[in-house]
Write a protein that holds these residues in place. Structure first.
Motif, PDB file in Angstrom:
ATOM      1  N   ASP A 197      33.280  74.114  40.303  1.00 54.59           N
ATOM      2  CA  ASP A 197      32.194  73.566  41.114  1.00 54.59           C
ATOM      3  C   ASP A 197      31.679  74.610  42.093  1.00 54.59           C
ATOM      4  O   ASP A 197      32.379  75.563  42.457  1.00 54.59           O
ATOM      5  N   LEU A 198      30.423  74.427  42.522  1.00 56.06           N
ATOM      6  CA  LEU A 198      29.802  75.343  43.478  1.00 56.06           C
ATOM      7  C   LEU A 198      30.601  75.358  44.777  1.00 56.06           C
ATOM      8  O   LEU A 198      30.903  74.319  45.356  1.00 56.06           O
ATOM      9  N   GLY A 199      30.951  76.553  45.218  1.00 58.68           N
ATOM     10  CA  GLY A 199      31.724  76.687  46.441  1.00 58.68           C
ATOM     11  C   GLY A 199      33.221  76.634  46.235  1.00 58.68           C
ATOM     12  O   GLY A 199      33.984  76.938  47.165  1.00 58.68           O
ATOM     13  N   ALA A 200      33.676  76.254  45.054  1.00 59.15           N
ATOM     14  CA  ALA A 200      35.108  76.202  44.758  1.00 59.15           C
ATOM     15  C   ALA A 200      35.550  77.512  44.109  1.00 59.15           C
ATOM     16  O   ALA A 200      34.735  78.307  43.649  1.00 59.15           O
ATOM     17  N   SER A 201      36.858  77.720  44.059  1.00 56.41           N
ATOM     18  CA  SER A 201      37.402  78.924  43.460  1.00 56.41           C
ATOM     19  C   SER A 201      38.798  78.643  42.914  1.00 56.41           C
ATOM     20  O   SER A 201      39.564  77.896  43.533  1.00 56.41           O
ATOM     21  N   PRO A 202      39.154  79.253  41.775  1.00 57.90           N
ATOM     22  CA  PRO A 202      40.527  79.099  41.247  1.00 57.90           C
ATOM     23  C   PRO A 202      41.529  80.009  41.938  1.00 57.90           C
ATOM     24  O   PRO A 202      42.695  80.044  41.558  1.00 57.90           O
ATOM     25  N   GLU A 203      41.101  80.739  42.957  1.00 57.31           N
ATOM     26  CA  GLU A 203      42.005  81.639  43.669  1.00 57.31           C
ATOM     27  C   GLU A 203      42.924  80.866  44.617  1.00 57.31           C
ATOM     28  O   GLU A 203      42.546  79.846  45.179  1.00 57.31           O
ATOM     29  N   LYS A 204      44.156  81.404  44.801  1.00 59.73           N
ATOM     30  CA  LYS A 204      45.157  80.847  45.726  1.00 59.73           C
ATOM     31  C   LYS A 204      45.425  79.368  45.446  1.00 59.73           C
ATOM     32  O   LYS A 204      45.547  78.558  46.364  1.00 59.73           O
ATOM     33  N   LYS A 205      45.517  79.015  44.178  1.00 58.52           N
ATOM     34  CA  LYS A 205      45.808  77.646  43.777  1.00 58.52           C
ATOM     35  C   LYS A 205      47.217  77.574  43.182  1.00 58.52           C
ATOM     36  O   LYS A 205      47.698  78.526  42.563  1.00 58.52           O
ATOM     37  N   GLN A 206      47.849  76.425  43.355  1.00 57.56           N
ATOM     38  CA  GLN A 206      49.171  76.215  42.777  1.00 57.56           C
ATOM     39  C   GLN A 206      49.061  75.774  41.330  1.00 57.56           C
ATOM     40  O   GLN A 206      48.250  74.904  40.991  1.00 57.56           O
ATOM     41  N   ILE A 207      49.887  76.371  40.472  1.00 54.66           N
ATOM     42  CA  ILE A 207      50.002  75.977  39.064  1.00 54.66           C
ATOM     43  C   ILE A 207      51.423  75.458  38.869  1.00 54.66           C
ATOM     44  O   ILE A 207      52.403  76.200  39.061  1.00 54.66           O
ATOM     45  N   VAL A 208      51.543  74.193  38.506  1.00 56.73           N
ATOM     46  CA  VAL A 208      52.853  73.556  38.369  1.00 56.73           C
ATOM     47  C   VAL A 208      53.141  73.292  36.897  1.00 56.73           C
ATOM     48  O   VAL A 208      52.306  72.711  36.185  1.00 56.73           O
ATOM     49  N   LEU A 209      54.305  73.734  36.428  1.00 57.55           N
ATOM     50  CA  LEU A 209      54.747  73.486  35.058  1.00 57.55           C
ATOM     51  C   LEU A 209      55.489  72.156  35.020  1.00 57.55           C
ATOM     52  O   LEU A 209      56.490  71.975  35.715  1.00 57.55           O
ATOM     53  N   VAL A 210      54.991  71.223  34.208  1.00 62.70           N
ATOM     54  CA  VAL A 210      55.572  69.880  34.109  1.00 62.70           C
ATOM     55  C   VAL A 210      56.092  69.681  32.684  1.00 62.70           C
ATOM     56  O   VAL A 210      55.436  70.072  31.715  1.00 62.70           O
ATOM     57  N   ASP A 211      57.261  69.062  32.545  1.00 58.54           N
ATOM     58  CA  ASP A 211      57.844  68.789  31.221  1.00 58.54           C
ATOM     59  C   ASP A 211      57.897  70.059  30.381  1.00 58.54           C
ATOM     60  O   ASP A 211      57.486  70.084  29.217  1.00 58.54           O
ATOM     61  N   ASN A 212      58.423  71.125  30.956  1.00 57.69           N
ATOM     62  CA  ASN A 212      58.469  72.413  30.291  1.00 57.69           C
ATOM     63  C   ASN A 212      59.632  72.486  29.316  1.00 57.69           C
ATOM     64  O   ASN A 212      60.786  72.314  29.700  1.00 57.69           O
ATOM     65  N   ASP A 213      59.335  72.744  28.045  1.00 56.72           N
ATOM     66  CA  ASP A 213      60.377  72.882  27.036  1.00 56.72           C
ATOM     67  C   ASP A 213      60.282  74.256  26.372  1.00 56.72           C
ATOM     68  O   ASP A 213      60.522  74.394  25.173  1.00 56.72           O
ATOM     69  N   TYR A 214      59.903  75.269  27.147  1.00 54.28           N
ATOM     70  CA  TYR A 214      59.874  76.642  26.654  1.00 54.28           C
ATOM     71  C   TYR A 214      61.006  77.446  27.297  1.00 54.28           C
ATOM     72  O   TYR A 214      61.432  77.170  28.436  1.00 54.28           O
TER      73      TYR A 214
END
Length: 283
Positions: free
Chosen positions: A140-157
């Motif tokens: 979205d305008l004004g938003a950025s994917p920088e400094k965002k948390q990425i959470v791994l859920v139900d990880n089977d790797y």
């Protein structure tokens, strides 16, 4: 006359009290919540409220309702609410009293991923990556994917690594709109690993001041060549005093941000998935 003033003052006080009594709630239904003209599932739908949208709750109706959602019962009642454009009724089983971060979900074969607090222009919150190797998320305008948390859920790797890179463009604005440039030259930066803040959480990178300086220092001559090719050598007059990225009429913008997931299963098979964040013009 004094009595009239007193009456008006009481009316204004009651109006202020009614406004301050209004409670703010947030839509917790990921697929959106129907706003209806009556407290009934058969009432006319006035609009579809977006996930995370803030609304004002005016009053309860005591009209109870239980719905079945994915095999689970959701209990609540119809409440009268106010939005920017409508006053109507919603089922409060899908309302939250706390502000909801705009979470994006990625569904993979043996892993679910949540990207926290990122607004999108198309409101698409869930992406299926089981049968494809890449997807595009419209920021979205004004938003950025920088400094965002990425959470791994139900990880089977066995192991998950995440990398990030940028695609930037360099441009200039001139006195003659016929030779303005907003998207001339693209430069891809190399992949950088994301910092892992917890066992199941990563944080995306931010473009630093040093990144901008290095970008300009290595690209200014390329831009001058572009100016000559597209506008003629006379246009170099605009660049006589340019020394760094802050000098007009130079500009640098981020066009796209990429994430690369490298997934290693317990048989040491490796799979790569690419997430492209398309940045709106002006970012």
């Amino acid at each position: 006359m004094n009595n009239l003033k007193q009456i008006l003052a009481i009316v204004m006080l009651l109006s202020v009290t009614a406004v301050t009594a209004q409670q703010t709630a947030y839509v917790a239904a990921e697929s959106g919540l129907s706003l209806r003209d009556q407290p009934d599932v058969n009432g006319k739908m006035l609009s579809k409220l977006a996930y995370g949208q803030a609304i004002g709750v005016l009053e309860k109706t005591n009209n109870k309702l239980v719905v079945l959602d994915g095999g689970k019962k959701v209990s609540g009642e119809w409440v009268k609410v106010e939005t920017r454009n409508h006053i109507g009724y919603v089922f409060n089983g899908y309302l939250s009293s706390t502000k909801i971060s705009k979470t994006i979900r990625l569904d993979l074969d043996k892993l679910n991923v949540e990207i926290k607090n990122l607004a999108t222009s198309d409101y698409k919150r869930t992406h299926n990556l089981k049968q494809q190797d890449s997807i595009t998320i419209n920021v979205d305008l004004g938003a950025s994917p920088e400094k965002k948390q990425i959470v791994l859920v139900d990880n089977d790797y066995k192991h998950v690594s995440i990398f990030q890179r940028y695609e930037n463009s360099i441009s200039f604005m001139s006195a003659d709109a016929q030779c303005d440039s907003k998207d001339w030259k693209h430069f891809d930066l190399g992949w950088k690993p994301l910092k892992q803040t917890r066992s199941n959480t990563f944080e995306t990178l931010a473009y630093t001041e040093n990144d901008w300086k290095n970008f300009i220092d290595t690209s200014i001559e390329d831009l001058k060549t572009e100016v000559i090719d597209q506008c003629g050598s006379d246009w170099l007059d605009y660049f006589k005093t340019i020394k760094n990225r802050k000098d007009q009429p130079i500009g640098v913008a981020t066009n796209r941000v990429f994430l690369k997931f490298i997934l290693t299963d317990f048989e040491d098979n490796i799979t790569e998935k690419i997430i492209e964040f398309d940045m709106p013009k002006g970012c």
